[in-house]
Design a protein around this motif. Structure first.
Motif, mmCIF file in Angstrom:
data_model
loop_
_atom_site.group_PDB
_atom_site.id
_atom_site.type_symbol
_atom_site.label_atom_id
_atom_site.label_comp_id
_atom_site.label_asym_id
_atom_site.label_seq_id
_atom_site.Cartn_x
_atom_site.Cartn_y
_atom_site.Cartn_z
ATOM 1 N N LEU A 1 11.915 -32.392 124.736
ATOM 2 C CA LEU A 1 12.317 -33.051 123.490
ATOM 3 C C LEU A 1 13.184 -34.249 123.827
ATOM 4 N N TYR A 2 12.835 -35.387 123.236
ATOM 5 C CA TYR A 2 13.580 -36.630 123.446
ATOM 6 C C TYR A 2 13.871 -37.252 122.085
ATOM 7 N N THR A 3 15.071 -37.823 121.932
ATOM 8 C CA THR A 3 15.480 -38.440 120.673
ATOM 9 C C THR A 3 15.790 -39.920 120.854
ATOM 10 N N ALA A 4 15.213 -40.741 119.988
ATOM 11 C CA ALA A 4 15.572 -42.166 119.889
ATOM 12 C C ALA A 4 15.992 -42.402 118.445
ATOM 13 N N HIS A 5 17.285 -42.532 118.200
ATOM 14 C CA HIS A 5 17.803 -42.589 116.835
ATOM 15 C C HIS A 5 18.319 -43.998 116.522
#
Length: 278
Positions: free
Chosen positions: A98-102
């Motif tokens: 899981l990777y997040t780019a916010h």
């Protein structure tokens, strides 16, 4: 074309959405996953919900890239007895990263608000609504001009057609016959940008999660018209752009991955009810 590792994909993502561009309060980057694990399939979604995790398992994804963080605030437990802990345990057991780019994706160019602007009919030059100190073209929100003016009612119709459908649709504040040429948009909650929208000279500001008092006072003071969309809907258009950019960036290095954009509506509101009006 060669196969990629999670490390390869994360490196490519961070050339597009540098973690340094994230706001100081944010939590972006790799949430779980072995940097050396192979990545063949990447699923893009707005929210790291249980429904999205199920979709990732069914599609046999190796990586899920979401816009919203799983843990925005600190936690002392990832026990599977909690909804977020269940997500983490399932991802790890399934071998899915899981990777997040916010807010780094919000500030990027192109980023979340560029995709939103295109979705609601802006096809010309765009400038940041709230410029970032990291670069002239970076920042939150976008401002641009329509090719030809339309009424507020017509603009809202176009926006509704360009965004994914949600239970609440769009809420509009302003004279339906007002002429709209200059448009400001911001994906996600846009209360904090009302002042910037007024200063930009926009005729309308389209965003999400507007509250009663700030919106009412803004319109009463003669600010731009307002269009309030579902939070999820304003950020969903970015997923397709991000998937295409990642595929292209990896292909430049001879790496091939398959991407898929989740169409699951993860907006919190699932239906509406309204008293009959006479």
């Amino acid at each position: 074309m060669s196969r990629s590792t999670l490390n390869d994909v994360v490196a490519a993502l961070e050339t597009l959405y540098d973690p340094a561009w994230a706001e100081s309060w944010d939590a972006v980057g790799l949430v779980c996953g072995d940097p050396d694990q192979p990545v063949r399939r990447v699923l893009f979604a707005v929210d790291p919900t249980w429904a999205v995790v199920r979709e990732a398992r069914e599609w046999e994804a190796d990586l899920v890239v979401t816009h919203h963080p799983l843990y925005l605030k600190g936690t002392t437990s990832v026990a599977a007895s909690t909804p977020k802990g269940r997500v983490i345990h399932t991802l790890i057991r399934s071998g899915i990263a899981l990777y997040t780019a916010h807010t780094n994706a919000d500030n990027a160019n192109p980023g979340v608000s560029d995709a939103l602007a295109r979705a609601v009919g802006l096809d010309g030059e765009l400038t940041p609504l709230a410029p970032s100190p990291y670069g002239e073209s970076l920042g939150i929100g976008r401002v641009g001009d329509l090719a030809s003016p339309v009424t507020l009612a017509r603009f809202a119709e176009r926006a509704a057609a360009g965004l994914p459908a949600t239970a609440a649709g769009l809420r509009v504040a302003g004279d339906p016959d007002r002429e709209i040429r200059r448009v400001a948009v911001s994906g996600g909650a846009g209360d904090s940008l009302l002042g910037a929208a007024r200063a930009s000279g926009a005729d309308v500001f389209l965003t999400a999660d507007l509250r009663h008092h700030p919106a009412s006072e803004f319109v009463e003071a003669g600010g731009p018209a307002l269009v309030d969309a579902a939070h999820w809907a304003t950020e969903w258009p970015w997923l397709g752009d991000a998937a295409a950019l990642l595929t292209s960036r990896l292909a430049q290095r001879g790496i091939n991955v398959e991407t898929h954009v989740s169409s699951r509506v993860t907006d919190a509101w699932t239906t509406t009810a309204q008293r009959g009006m006479k």
